[in-house]
Design a protein around this motif. Structure first.
Motif, PDB file in Angstrom:
ATOM      1  N   GLY A 151      17.818  19.207 -25.926  1.00 19.85           N
ATOM      2  CA  GLY A 151      18.771  18.707 -25.532  1.00 19.85           C
ATOM      3  C   GLY A 151      20.074  18.664 -26.297  1.00 19.85           C
ATOM      4  N   THR A 152      20.439  17.661 -26.762  1.00 19.21           N
ATOM      5  CA  THR A 152      21.690  17.101 -26.917  1.00 19.21           C
ATOM      6  C   THR A 152      22.188  17.051 -28.304  1.00 19.21           C
ATOM      7  N   ASP A 153      20.770  17.531 -29.378  1.00 17.89           N
ATOM      8  CA  ASP A 153      21.068  17.630 -30.342  1.00 17.89           C
ATOM      9  C   ASP A 153      22.435  19.346 -31.098  1.00 17.89           C
ATOM     10  N   ASN A 154      21.896  20.148 -30.658  1.00 17.81           N
ATOM     11  CA  ASN A 154      21.883  21.270 -30.759  1.00 17.81           C
ATOM     12  C   ASN A 154      23.669  21.576 -29.926  1.00 17.81           C
ATOM     13  N   GLY A 155      24.142  21.011 -28.949  1.00 20.24           N
ATOM     14  CA  GLY A 155      24.784  21.148 -27.744  1.00 20.24           C
ATOM     15  C   GLY A 155      24.599  21.671 -26.697  1.00 20.24           C
ATOM     16  N   GLY A 156      24.586  23.057 -27.103  1.00 17.08           N
ATOM     17  CA  GLY A 156      24.477  24.043 -25.997  1.00 17.08           C
ATOM     18  C   GLY A 156      24.886  23.688 -24.865  1.00 17.08           C
ATOM     19  N   SER A 157      24.942  23.728 -23.965  1.00 20.02           N
ATOM     20  CA  SER A 157      25.775  24.094 -22.422  1.00 20.02           C
ATOM     21  C   SER A 157      26.599  22.605 -22.648  1.00 20.02           C
ATOM     22  N   ALA A 158      26.215  21.689 -22.368  1.00 21.45           N
ATOM     23  CA  ALA A 158      26.546  20.171 -22.708  1.00 21.45           C
ATOM     24  C   ALA A 158      27.978  20.305 -23.275  1.00 21.45           C
ATOM     25  N   ALA A 159      28.243  21.189 -24.215  1.00 18.84           N
ATOM     26  CA  ALA A 159      29.330  21.168 -24.836  1.00 18.84           C
ATOM     27  C   ALA A 159      29.964  22.561 -24.091  1.00 18.84           C
ATOM     28  N   GLU A 160      29.682  23.434 -24.124  1.00 18.80           N
ATOM     29  CA  GLU A 160      30.141  24.705 -22.882  1.00 18.80           C
ATOM     30  C   GLU A 160      31.400  24.054 -22.029  1.00 18.80           C
ATOM     31  N   LYS A 161      30.627  23.524 -21.381  1.00 22.92           N
ATOM     32  CA  LYS A 161      30.811  23.221 -20.124  1.00 22.92           C
ATOM     33  C   LYS A 161      32.614  21.994 -20.109  1.00 22.92           C
ATOM     34  N   LYS A 162      33.538  22.289 -19.691  1.00 29.14           N
ATOM     35  CA  LYS A 162      34.600  21.378 -20.179  1.00 29.14           C
ATOM     36  C   LYS A 162      35.391  21.012 -18.318  1.00 29.14           C
ATOM     37  N   THR A 163      34.380  20.622 -18.277  1.00 31.60           N
ATOM     38  CA  THR A 163      34.899  19.879 -16.010  1.00 31.60           C
ATOM     39  C   THR A 163      34.287  18.495 -15.789  1.00 31.60           C
ATOM     40  N   GLY A 164      34.418  17.969 -15.334  1.00 30.54           N
ATOM     41  CA  GLY A 164      33.306  16.655 -14.665  1.00 30.54           C
ATOM     42  C   GLY A 164      33.833  15.362 -15.276  1.00 30.54           C
ATOM     43  N   GLU A 165      33.543  14.329 -15.760  1.00 29.37           N
ATOM     44  CA  GLU A 165      33.621  13.006 -16.086  1.00 29.37           C
ATOM     45  C   GLU A 165      33.346  12.726 -17.054  1.00 29.37           C
ATOM     46  N   VAL A 166      33.809  11.752 -17.953  1.00 29.89           N
ATOM     47  CA  VAL A 166      34.883  11.506 -19.407  1.00 29.89           C
ATOM     48  C   VAL A 166      34.903  10.034 -19.253  1.00 29.89           C
ATOM     49  N   THR A 167      33.783   9.372 -20.213  1.00 30.50           N
ATOM     50  CA  THR A 167      34.431   7.711 -20.074  1.00 30.50           C
ATOM     51  C   THR A 167      34.327   7.633 -21.657  1.00 30.50           C
ATOM     52  N   PHE A 168      35.818   6.487 -21.599  1.00 30.88           N
ATOM     53  CA  PHE A 168      37.102   6.805 -22.724  1.00 30.88           C
ATOM     54  C   PHE A 168      36.428   5.215 -23.323  1.00 30.88           C
ATOM     55  N   TRP A 169      36.170   4.993 -24.426  1.00 31.73           N
ATOM     56  CA  TRP A 169      36.407   3.570 -24.831  1.00 31.73           C
ATOM     57  C   TRP A 169      36.955   3.384 -26.177  1.00 31.73           C
ATOM     58  N   SER A 170      37.700   2.695 -26.369  1.00 31.19           N
ATOM     59  CA  SER A 170      38.830   2.603 -26.838  1.00 31.19           C
ATOM     60  C   SER A 170      39.577   0.739 -26.659  1.00 31.19           C
ATOM     61  N   PHE A 171      40.277   0.304 -27.924  1.00 32.40           N
ATOM     62  CA  PHE A 171      41.242  -0.795 -27.775  1.00 32.40           C
ATOM     63  C   PHE A 171      42.447  -0.843 -28.619  1.00 32.40           C
ATOM     64  N   VAL A 172      42.523   0.996 -28.737  1.00 35.25           N
ATOM     65  CA  VAL A 172      44.406   0.859 -29.408  1.00 35.25           C
ATOM     66  C   VAL A 172      45.258   0.963 -28.415  1.00 35.25           C
ATOM     67  N   LYS A 173      45.884   0.471 -28.697  1.00 41.59           N
ATOM     68  CA  LYS A 173      47.599   0.515 -27.746  1.00 41.59           C
ATOM     69  C   LYS A 173      47.776   1.915 -27.248  1.00 41.59           C
ATOM     70  N   GLY A 174      47.900   1.665 -26.186  1.00 40.14           N
ATOM     71  CA  GLY A 174      48.167   2.665 -25.312  1.00 40.14           C
ATOM     72  C   GLY A 174      47.120   3.918 -24.435  1.00 40.14           C
ATOM     73  N   SER A 175      46.170   3.406 -25.144  1.00 41.84           N
ATOM     74  CA  SER A 175      45.324   4.086 -24.563  1.00 41.84           C
ATOM     75  C   SER A 175      45.037   4.203 -23.495  1.00 41.84           C
ATOM     76  N   ASP A 176      44.808   3.561 -22.750  1.00 34.04           N
ATOM     77  CA  ASP A 176      44.801   3.320 -20.724  1.00 34.04           C
ATOM     78  C   ASP A 176      46.261   4.685 -20.283  1.00 34.04           C
ATOM     79  N   LYS A 177      47.272   4.481 -20.930  1.00 34.87           N
ATOM     80  CA  LYS A 177      48.532   6.130 -20.498  1.00 34.87           C
ATOM     81  C   LYS A 177      48.133   6.787 -21.101  1.00 34.87           C
ATOM     82  N   VAL A 178      47.392   6.905 -21.843  1.00 37.60           N
ATOM     83  CA  VAL A 178      46.998   8.310 -22.698  1.00 37.60           C
ATOM     84  C   VAL A 178      45.789   9.343 -21.556  1.00 37.60           C
ATOM     85  N   ALA A 179      44.567   7.977 -21.096  1.00 36.55           N
ATOM     86  CA  ALA A 179      43.669   8.604 -20.265  1.00 36.55           C
ATOM     87  C   ALA A 179      44.366   9.343 -18.899  1.00 36.55           C
TER      88      ALA A 179
END
Lengths: 298, 434
Positions: free
Chosen positions: B25-53
């Motif tokens: 599954g995951t390598d070739n993208g497939g359905s996961a890449a086409e779906k544009k809804t749902g939850e996204v977990t976002f890791w960051s340490f740069v300033k403003g990341s909370d604001k941008v989310a």
């Protein structure tokens, strides 16, 4: 009847021992086996490396690489230098303090015991951070004071780091070991001390010829624990490294392992090196035990 | 090998039980890449990341971004690396340019060719694209560029009639005059714990530490331009014309105590300077970074991109989010909404957005972004980071403090790092160009 109660006894023993063995296998044996397994593999890729990776069986290659890496071997030299400074100062100091507390000279005994033990209650990491603050030029009041007096010392340089690390460890552990020695001294029988007194031994003579030999097992145990702890030296130098990298990222064997795993992404090498350290510590503790036993029997 | 077989076995067993989730599954993208809804977990340490989310969540009801703050530096990259191993990756993560190739060569990133590749092609200048497109694939989307500039104390330079240097020869001259004017002050710094600025300066001089030739890496940390830069800075440090300090507290303390009156840094330093040494407001100015021949030339010190780690569960929505935070004006504005960041967008079209959010009074009304834009245009093209930067950087960092102590030559530090890098590349099985 007798055999039944023996069986019941065995069952109770098994039940009581089970929690230990479950935890021991889960948090010691299993990770050891996993590390052993991991140490036989290495991650390989090909070409530019963008086509993915695979785990390849490497045999003993990781062990050979660790042992033939001067950075890994030098770590043990660092430990040797550290132990040569740290053990005499810390054990000697703890012993001297315990004997002083045990002598009739000391007032406010409980206060001194607590005061000397207090640094040990500070977690090692916090202690290292505090000391590194005192070691950092431009921040440290101590360095400012010394250089105002014309003395410029660089506590974080590669040459002085052994002393700086040993100093932190002495501060942390001297009180702890003093308490152990002091407790052992309480077990020295009063009549032996009385006999020494009647024979005309003074305070110092009693301390060196009666008290110290009688608590030798406690001292040997402390030395053993300290040596093994020293082989695993990590926290203090890691914090020193974060303030000044002049000691290098692989200054002690444990730092080497950490760098191999998390900076160089070489988990096979890290696993092999950790097992070599464990082996070294095992051999060393065997030797220290043998040595101190033969000494105390002599 | 065994582990792979084990995974395959587990997968086929699962398939028999009609539970074929997560296998293949995951390598070739497939359905996961086409779906544009749902939850996204976002890791960051740069300033403003909370604001941008937050801003993204407000404008995109179909996707919910869960921001998790992470530590910066080596600990973060270990954490991300371990997460890939453990299968607990976020859907979007920040990775700085130097670290990107190492993650890609370890198979820890999803290729973005099918999703964001065309966007990267369209929006970013070639010198920046080269930092995220490696081996013919796109591995990350640039957020900010970090073009070099010279920061200096305008008041100090005026009082002592010191000219702002345009070439490195003039720069050296300046450091001598600064030291003469005030024995405690220095006109620059050689960081003892951070190779980033040093590599940027060699980049500016025309060095290429890493390049790819067909299917092989070429490593030249100690090529001629690199040695020239190392000899120049090594000499300044040894003669105590620039100070040797850690880039963290000791450096900023030296600025605060008027011991550092000029230094080379990237665009983001403007925000850091303003926030850390607020009471020197109005005293600082920026100028183009000095060059070797007087013609504009620059490089980048820092800068970050956003990636989709291998095994991410919602790569389609992740791509939407990344696109918005790197190339959408509203997204870019959210990064700098606090007004304290002098982040320089990698997408040149978005410069007006960040510029309008950064107050200029700290720098006496000077247009910091204009200097940044010129510098960004002058970034020497062709630079690529290497596949074992952990090893390369550590080899440099471990030796840096010894340069100021006079025990080691800076160019020899680079030679040592060259050897360590080559050895590690070979060990990982990658091909080296002769």
């Amino acid at each position: 009847m007798a055999s039944l109660s023996a069986r019941a006894q065995r069952r109770t023993a098994a039940m009581l021992l089970a929690p230990f063995f479950v935890l021991f296998s889960a948090v010691t044996v299993a990770p050891l086996l996993y590390a052993g397994w991991m140490s036989l593999f290495t991650t390989r890729t090909s070409g530019l490396g963008f086509g993915g990776t695979e785990e390849v069986f490497a045999g003993l290659d990781n062990y050979v690489r660790a042992l033939s890496d001067p950075a890994f071997r030098d770590g043990f030299i660092t430990i040797a230098a550290y132990v040569a400074i740290y053990i005499p100062v810390m054990i000697g100091g703890a012993l001297a303090l315990a004997l002083l507390l045990d002598s009739a000279l000391v007032k406010a005994r409980a206060f001194f015991q607590l005061a000397l033990f207090l640094p040990h209650a500070v977690p090692g990491l916090i202690a290292a951070l505090i000391w590194v603050y005192l070691y950092t030029p431009g921040l440290s009041p101590v360095i400012g004071f010394l250089s105002a007096g014309g003395l410029d010392i660089s506590f974080l340089s590669a040459d002085n780091a052994v002393f700086s690390a040993a100093n932190i460890a002495v501060w942390e552990w001297i009180g702890y070991n003093m308490v152990i020695f002091y407790a052992a001294l309480q077990a020295v029988p009063g009549e032996t001390l009385d006999a020494a007194k009647i024979d005309g031994a003074g305070g110092i003579r009693t301390a060196l010829s009666i008290k110290v030999p009688m608590i030798r097992p406690a001292i040997a145990l402390s030395v053993l624990f300290t040596v093994i702890g020293s082989v695993q030296l990590f926290t203090e130098p890691k914090v020193i490294y974060s303030a000044s990298s002049s000691i290098g990222s692989s200054w002690t064997p444990n730092m080497y392992v950490q760098a191999a795993a998390f900076t160089h992404n070489d988990f096979g090498l890290a696993a092999a090196a950790s097992l070599l350290i464990a082996l070294f510590a095992a051999v060393l503790s065997f030797l220290v035990t043998r040595f101190s036993r033969s000494r105390s029997q002599a | 090998m065994f582990r792979r077989r084990l995974t395959a076995m587990v997968c086929s067993v699962a398939a028999l039980g009609l539970l074929a989730t997560g296998c293949g599954g995951t390598d070739n993208g497939g359905s996961a890449a086409e779906k544009k809804t749902g939850e996204v977990t976002f890791w960051s340490f740069v300033k403003g990341s909370d604001k941008v989310a937050e801003a993204f969540n407000r404008t995109h009801p179909d996707i919910k971004v869960n921001f998790e703050t992470v530590p910066s530096g080596q600990e973060y990259y270990s954490k991300l690396s371990n997460a890939v191993k453990a299968g607990t990756v976020p859907d979007v993560a920040v990775v700085e340019y130097p670290q990107l190739p190492e993650f890609a060569t370890q198979g820890k990133l999803e290729s973005l060719d099918g999703t964001l590749g065309p966007l990267v092609d369209k929006r970013f200048p070639q010198s920046t694209r080269k930092l995220v497109q490696l081996g013919g694939k796109t591995w990350g989307v640039p957020r900010d560029a970090a073009p070099l500039m010279l920061y200096y104390r305008n008041d100090f330079f005026k009082t002592h009639k010191i000219d702002v240097p345009k070439t490195w020869a003039e720069y050296r001259n300046m450091t001598e005059r600064v030291k003469k004017a005030d024995p405690k002050a220095r006109g620059g710094v050689l960081y003892t714990d951070n190779p980033g600025l040093l590599s940027a300066l060699t980049w500016q001089a025309g060095s290429q530490w890493f390049s790819t030739k067909k299917d092989a890496w070429k490593v030249s940390l100690d090529d001629a331009p690199s040695r020239k830069v190392a000899d120049f800075w090594g000499d300044l440090a040894r003669k105590d014309l620039v100070s040797s300090l850690s880039s963290l507290d000791p450096f900023w303390t030296s600025v605060q105590q008027n011991r550092t009156v000029a230094y080379v840094c990237a665009s983001w330093c403007a925000g850091a300077q303003q926030a850390t040494v607020a009471d020197q407001k109005g005293k600082w100015a920026v100028a183009p970074v000095p060059t070797w021949d007087g013609k504009p030339a620059s490089a980048m010190y820092g800068g970050s991109s956003f990636v989709v780690p291998k095994g991410a569960k919602n790569s389609g929505a992740a791509a939407e989010f990344i696109k918005w935070i790197t190339t959408d004006p509203v997204g870019m504005k959210a990064w700098v909404s606090s007004g304290t960041s002098s982040m320089f967008p990698a997408d040149p079209e978005l410069v007006p957005v960040t510029k309008s959010a950064f107050p200029t009074d700290y720098f006496g009304g000077q247009d910091v972004y204009a200097v940044g834009s010129k510098s960004y245009d002058a970034v020497v093209p062709g630079w690529t980071w290497g596949p074992v930067m952990g090893t390369t950087n550590t080899a440099i960092i471990d030796q840096l403090p010894k340069v100021a102590e006079g025990n080691v030559k800076l160019s020899d530090v680079l030679t040592g790092a060259q050897k360590a890098t080559v050895k590690d590349i070979q060990h990982r099985g990658m091909t080296l160009a002769p």
